[in-house]
Design a protein around this motif. Structure first.
Motif, mmCIF file in Angstrom:
data_model
loop_
_atom_site.group_PDB
_atom_site.id
_atom_site.type_symbol
_atom_site.label_atom_id
_atom_site.label_comp_id
_atom_site.label_asym_id
_atom_site.label_seq_id
_atom_site.Cartn_x
_atom_site.Cartn_y
_atom_site.Cartn_z
ATOM 1 N N VAL A 101 75.860 -14.028 -10.650
ATOM 2 C CA VAL A 101 75.218 -14.542 -9.441
ATOM 3 C C VAL A 101 75.830 -13.904 -8.199
ATOM 4 C CG1 VAL A 101 74.894 -16.623 -8.034
ATOM 5 C CG2 VAL A 101 74.420 -16.694 -10.477
ATOM 6 N N SER A 102 77.104 -13.514 -8.278
ATOM 7 C CA SER A 102 77.732 -12.833 -7.149
ATOM 8 C C SER A 102 77.360 -11.356 -7.100
ATOM 9 C CB SER A 102 79.253 -12.963 -7.245
ATOM 10 O OG SER A 102 79.780 -12.119 -8.242
ATOM 11 N N GLY A 103 76.617 -10.877 -8.112
ATOM 12 C CA GLY A 103 76.172 -9.497 -8.127
ATOM 13 C C GLY A 103 76.992 -8.564 -8.986
ATOM 14 N N THR A 104 77.856 -9.113 -9.838
ATOM 15 C CA THR A 104 78.739 -8.296 -10.670
ATOM 16 C C THR A 104 78.267 -8.303 -12.121
ATOM 17 O OG1 THR A 104 80.606 -8.895 -9.249
ATOM 18 C CG2 THR A 104 81.127 -7.953 -11.419
ATOM 19 N N PRO A 105 77.946 -7.140 -12.716
ATOM 20 C CA PRO A 105 77.568 -7.105 -14.143
ATOM 21 C C PRO A 105 78.752 -7.513 -15.021
ATOM 22 C CG PRO A 105 76.941 -5.071 -13.021
ATOM 23 C CD PRO A 105 77.852 -5.808 -12.082
ATOM 24 N N VAL A 106 78.446 -8.061 -16.206
ATOM 25 C CA VAL A 106 79.502 -8.464 -17.138
ATOM 26 C C VAL A 106 79.246 -7.808 -18.490
ATOM 27 C CG1 VAL A 106 79.881 -10.668 -15.956
ATOM 28 C CG2 VAL A 106 78.290 -10.562 -17.872
ATOM 29 N N PRO A 107 80.299 -7.486 -19.227
ATOM 30 C CA PRO A 107 80.119 -6.842 -20.531
ATOM 31 C C PRO A 107 79.510 -7.798 -21.543
ATOM 32 C CG PRO A 107 82.434 -7.357 -20.159
ATOM 33 C CD PRO A 107 81.731 -7.651 -18.871
ATOM 34 N N ALA A 108 78.645 -7.267 -22.393
ATOM 35 C CA ALA A 108 78.016 -8.090 -23.432
ATOM 36 C C ALA A 108 77.552 -7.198 -24.567
ATOM 37 C CB ALA A 108 76.836 -8.886 -22.869
#
Length: 247
Positions: A101-108
């Motif tokens: 939501v803050s605009g940062t991608p996360v690993p998945a």
């Protein structure tokens, strides 16, 4: 769609298809209320495995038909089912949601997923389902929220759902933070930022710049209704960590 190129042509509108549709729209509306850049901001953000840009087709068609940019997602069906698993796996996905939501991608690790199966028990299964339904986009091992249409949807969710804990509380503080910033009330701004920085969130590496920026963007969620927020923008000598542009 996310892993095999041969299926990509069956999902979404390509850049060229949106250009074609927008050209037809301009012929019918000499004084357009929908801009081409607006379509990209609201409905772009997906891509094929080869990197070809893809737009949400239903929303593009609805926006051009209605002559108005906005959210054309419904709040039933897959949305309710996905939130059920978010709600019941808060410990696994809450921090990731805060970052996205803050605009940062996360690993998945996005896996093949049958959309008829809702027996989701792990973080990667939840995010895989969200990619299939279009709530997230996937690129190079990371998931993120693709566009303004979905960002508004997630923002609305975290504002309304107390079960999201500290993420919900930070979002609720965002109106007060924006009002304080516009009034030059430094004491209130510092108080809210201190609360955000010292929250029980394990998200924070206390002095990690990227995660500190994520927290600041969370406490300014309300500002998204009025400003375009950019990170690491040029500001004379050096860069501004976060900049707000009036929309």
């Amino acid at each position: 769609m996310a892993a095999k190129e041969k299926y990509s042509e069956y999902f979404g509108f390509t850049e060229e298809e949106v250009d074609l549709l927008y050209g037809r729209y301009l012929k019918a509306h000499p004084a357009p209320s929908v801009s081409r850049t607006g379509l990209a901001l609201w409905y772009d953000g997906y891509q094929t495995v080869s990197g070809k840009k893809i737009y949400n087709p239903r929303s593009v068609a609805a926006a051009l038909s209605d002559g108005q940019l906005g959210s054309y997602w419904t709040s039933s069906g897959p949305y309710d089912e996905i939130f059920y698993y978010i709600e019941h796996n808060i410990g696994q996905v809450r921090d990731d949601l805060a970052l996205m939501v803050s605009g940062t991608p996360v690993p998945a690790n996005v896996q093949e997923y049958a959309s008829t199966s809702m027996n989701l028990t792990t973080r990667d299964e939840i995010f895989s389902a969200m990619v299939v339904y279009g709530f997230l986009t996937y690129k190079d091992g990371y998931v993120s929220i693709p566009n303004k249409e979905l960002m508004d949807k997630f923002t609305d969710m975290i504002r309304k759902e107390p079960s999201l804990g500290y993420v919900h509380r930070l979002a609720r503080e965002s109106r007060r933070m924006l009002d304080a910033a516009k009034a030059g009330d430094i004491a209130t701004m510092l108080h809210i930022l201190e609360f955000a920085h010292n929250t029980e969130s394990p998200l924070l590496s206390y002095s990690n710049e990227a995660e500190l920026a994520a927290v600041i963007r969370l406490v300014y969620l309300e500002a998204r209704d009025f400003y375009q927020i950019e990170r690491e923008d040029k500001a004379g000598i050096g860069y501004a960590d976060i900049r707000f542009h009036k929309t």
